[in-house]
Design an enzyme around this catalytic site. Sequence first.
Site, mmCIF file in Angstrom:
data_model
loop_
_atom_site.group_PDB
_atom_site.id
_atom_site.type_symbol
_atom_site.label_atom_id
_atom_site.label_comp_id
_atom_site.label_asym_id
_atom_site.label_seq_id
_atom_site.Cartn_x
_atom_site.Cartn_y
_atom_site.Cartn_z
ATOM 1 N N GLU A 399 10.710 -9.929 9.560
ATOM 2 C CA GLU A 399 9.729 -11.006 9.498
ATOM 3 C C GLU A 399 10.473 -12.304 9.169
ATOM 4 O OE1 GLU A 399 7.429 -11.656 5.239
ATOM 5 O OE2 GLU A 399 7.172 -9.792 6.312
ATOM 6 N N HIS A 484 7.080 -3.132 -0.479
ATOM 7 C CA HIS A 484 6.408 -2.086 0.305
ATOM 8 C C HIS A 484 6.621 -0.688 -0.261
ATOM 9 C CE1 HIS A 484 6.651 -4.829 4.152
ATOM 10 N NE2 HIS A 484 5.825 -5.307 3.236
ATOM 11 N N ASN A 522 5.013 -3.893 8.325
ATOM 12 C CA ASN A 522 4.287 -4.160 7.076
ATOM 13 C C ASN A 522 3.131 -3.164 6.988
ATOM 14 O OD1 ASN A 522 5.287 -6.459 8.696
ATOM 15 N ND2 ASN A 522 5.199 -7.485 6.744
HETATM 16 P P1 FAE Z 1 -2.604 -1.629 -3.863
HETATM 17 O O1 FAE Z 1 -3.079 -2.613 -2.850
HETATM 18 O O2 FAE Z 1 -1.351 -1.845 -4.569
HETATM 19 O O3 FAE Z 1 -3.799 -1.332 -4.842
HETATM 20 C C1 FAE Z 1 -3.675 -0.522 -5.976
HETATM 21 C C2 FAE Z 1 -4.569 -1.089 -7.074
HETATM 22 O O4 FAE Z 1 -4.669 -0.148 -8.129
HETATM 23 C C3 FAE Z 1 -4.030 -2.375 -7.693
HETATM 24 O O5 FAE Z 1 -5.044 -3.357 -7.700
HETATM 25 C C4 FAE Z 1 -3.640 -1.957 -9.113
HETATM 26 O O6 FAE Z 1 -3.774 -2.996 -10.071
HETATM 27 C C5 FAE Z 1 -4.580 -0.810 -9.374
HETATM 28 N N1 FAE Z 1 -4.056 0.165 -10.352
HETATM 29 C C6 FAE Z 1 -2.835 0.707 -10.384
HETATM 30 N N2 FAE Z 1 -2.711 1.599 -11.401
HETATM 31 C C7 FAE Z 1 -3.964 1.618 -12.014
HETATM 32 C C8 FAE Z 1 -4.475 2.326 -13.134
HETATM 33 N N3 FAE Z 1 -3.733 3.235 -13.808
HETATM 34 N N4 FAE Z 1 -5.758 2.082 -13.507
HETATM 35 C C9 FAE Z 1 -6.523 1.185 -12.824
HETATM 36 N N5 FAE Z 1 -6.068 0.485 -11.759
HETATM 37 C C10 FAE Z 1 -4.796 0.711 -11.349
HETATM 38 O O7 FAE Z 1 -2.422 -0.175 -3.113
HETATM 39 N N6 FAE Z 1 1.817 -5.591 3.433
HETATM 40 C C11 FAE Z 1 1.479 -5.946 4.689
HETATM 41 O O8 FAE Z 1 1.022 -5.103 5.472
HETATM 42 N N7 FAE Z 1 1.646 -7.249 5.122
HETATM 43 C C12 FAE Z 1 2.175 -8.210 4.312
HETATM 44 O O9 FAE Z 1 2.305 -9.380 4.716
HETATM 45 C C13 FAE Z 1 2.550 -7.849 2.991
HETATM 46 N N8 FAE Z 1 3.105 -8.760 2.148
HETATM 47 C C14 FAE Z 1 3.329 -8.418 0.841
HETATM 48 C C15 FAE Z 1 3.764 -9.390 -0.061
HETATM 49 C C16 FAE Z 1 3.898 -9.088 -1.408
HETATM 50 C C17 FAE Z 1 4.375 -10.133 -2.373
HETATM 51 C C18 FAE Z 1 3.587 -7.777 -1.875
HETATM 52 C C19 FAE Z 1 3.707 -7.413 -3.329
HETATM 53 C C20 FAE Z 1 3.169 -6.802 -0.988
HETATM 54 C C21 FAE Z 1 3.039 -7.097 0.365
HETATM 55 N N9 FAE Z 1 2.570 -6.160 1.279
HETATM 56 C C22 FAE Z 1 2.307 -6.509 2.572
HETATM 57 C C23 FAE Z 1 2.324 -4.763 0.866
HETATM 58 C C24 FAE Z 1 0.831 -4.436 0.699
HETATM 59 O O10 FAE Z 1 0.200 -5.405 -0.100
HETATM 60 C C25 FAE Z 1 0.716 -3.029 0.068
HETATM 61 O O11 FAE Z 1 1.329 -2.119 0.954
HETATM 62 C C26 FAE Z 1 -0.739 -2.625 -0.161
HETATM 63 O O12 FAE Z 1 -1.383 -3.510 -1.034
HETATM 64 C C27 FAE Z 1 -0.815 -1.215 -0.718
HETATM 65 O O13 FAE Z 1 -2.170 -0.804 -0.687
HETATM 66 P P2 FAE Z 1 -2.683 0.354 -1.628
HETATM 67 O O14 FAE Z 1 -4.123 0.535 -1.392
HETATM 68 O O15 FAE Z 1 -1.778 1.535 -1.492
#
Ligand code: FAE
Length: 544
Positions: A399, A484, A522
């Site tokens: 990217e 990721h 991504n």
């Molecule tokens: P996630 O979205 O991480 O959600 C998990 C949630 O569970 C979070 O809100 C936590 O706070 C919560 N949590 C965790 N532990 C606990 C607990 N014990 N009790 C209560 N709550 C809890 O998981 N991906 C893309 O496809 N495109 C992009 O452009 C991209 N850019 C990114 C840029 C950054 C800076 C970052 C950090 C990530 C990026 N990603 C991107 C990755 C993407 O956001 C990530 O793969 C997803 O958010 C993961 O989704 P999940 O549902 O697995």
Amino acid sequence: MYHHPAPRSRAVSRRNLLKGSAAAAVLGASLGPLARASAAGATLVDGDHVNALVIGSGYGGAVTALRLTQAGITTNVVEMGMAWNTPGPDGKIFCNMLRPDQRSYWLRTSTDQPLGYFLGIPANKAIGKYTGVLDSERFSGVRVYQGRGVGGGSLVNGGMAVQPLRSYFEEVLPSVDPKAMYDTYFPRANAALGVNYIDPAWFEAAECYRYARLSRNQANASGYRTTFVPNVYDFTYMAREQADTVPRSALASEVIYGNNHGKRTLDKTYLAAAAATGRLSVTSQHVVTAVKPAPAGGYAVTMTQIGTGGDPVARKTVRADRVFFAAGSIGTSKLLVAMKAAGALSGLPDAVGQGWGNNGNVMVARANHIWDTTGALQASMPAMGIDNWSDAAGPVFAEIAPFPTGVELWVSLYLAITRNPQRARFVFDTGTGAVDLTWQTAQNQPAIDAAKRVFDRLNATQFTVYRRDLFGPNKIWGDDFTYHPLGGCILNQATDNWGRLPGFPGLYVVDGSLLPGNIGVNPFVTITALAERNIEKIITTDLS
Ligand code: FAE
């Protein structure tokens, strides 16, 4: 390298519109007045007995919440982060990357920027300890960036909404019917997420994408293919930002600490639509610490309510008939590994906690010639990638990343996604009770080797050099962190082929921990689509 869904564009600009009608339109649901995703007064109390409890409100959690509530099931989401719906003293909900304050990081006293140096000098600054939106969670060999708040990673990510190449998806998840994914669940996910495309003519003219055009031209001149990348940031809003007719967000250096405008985050799409059913409650600032079978049936879920300084406020135990693990690759894996080790869920398969990967992430920057300007104004949402995935000796999808500092720096920055086969596992420390991840920096070498093939050639043809001052003193590769995290509870290994945890009826995994460490692009579109596939099956077979 990715598979293009049908282009769509939506002229939705304002936050409240995004919150309401766009979500309704996108989801095709007939929605009444929208409740807030975190309805006041809906906080769980100790001793509650609930039907379905979802741990985490990122992509897996949001899909689960919407489809359960639409199926008539009252659903409680528990989220450790904040609701992010109240402006701070500056009138804004989120801070930007140029002036990070306490809202930026999760419980840290200084920032921990991905690019932590400039001219080799540490660039982080002191901040107040607060339940900020971006966590840089530190394990012994890697920092893992994750979103914290109602909406999970959608609050902090770059919005790049990329479908994996079908042949690679088939290789990575051989137990999943690809036809169903590509005909039904990817389109469903893209529609509900509000994915849109940049207007190519606007891209060519916009000052804020000068940096991307330069990198594109250099890549093409070096023999590499480039491709536009869809996004959930509303590109029509961005065009108005460039024209100065709306408040700026992508053009005001907002992204990893949240966007005040323009981005279709989950609280405005999936979660808003779930709230509109009247069957959703979101309990924020509660950290789930334990899940175990309850004597009366179902599962006892223990959680700690925290204040904005991270201080414990209350401890609660709730009984849930069904529990959906949506705490992300790291959060879900840590919880399950700890529960298995503690004997609370001792019968879990040995595959739980295994197979973690960083999606082959590595970052790198190049220094351009003085006449090759990248622009002082840079859109913080990436819109283009270099596609060298077909290079069998080292597949790379890179990217073209912004470096939105507000001044001309002549830097071209990239986040490379590679096919790094290295994996790690989560381990429980009986002494401390903490869970570590075994990943070591040296495991990034295959990613660096693949990325080097592309960027060495780019430098050779352009007569340019790597920047060595942004990831540490004299350090070329950003290889000690990832955006990721994937895996730890892999589909059809740690769970059955639909995310059910064997031996524990009513326990499901629905997030990025199901993906086997690498998806080639991504990841959030794949996480969303897989969650759509699995929850449909679970509702039909387990909940009807
Ligand atoms: P996630 O979205 O991480 O959600 C998990 C949630 O569970 C979070 O809100 C936590 O706070 C919560 N949590 C965790 N532990 C606990 C607990 N014990 N009790 C209560 N709550 C809890 O998981 N991906 C893309 O496809 N495109 C992009 O452009 C991209 N850019 C990114 C840029 C950054 C800076 C970052 C950090 C990530 C990026 N990603 C991107 C990755 C993407 O956001 C990530 O793969 C997803 O958010 C993961 O989704 P999940 O549902 O697995």
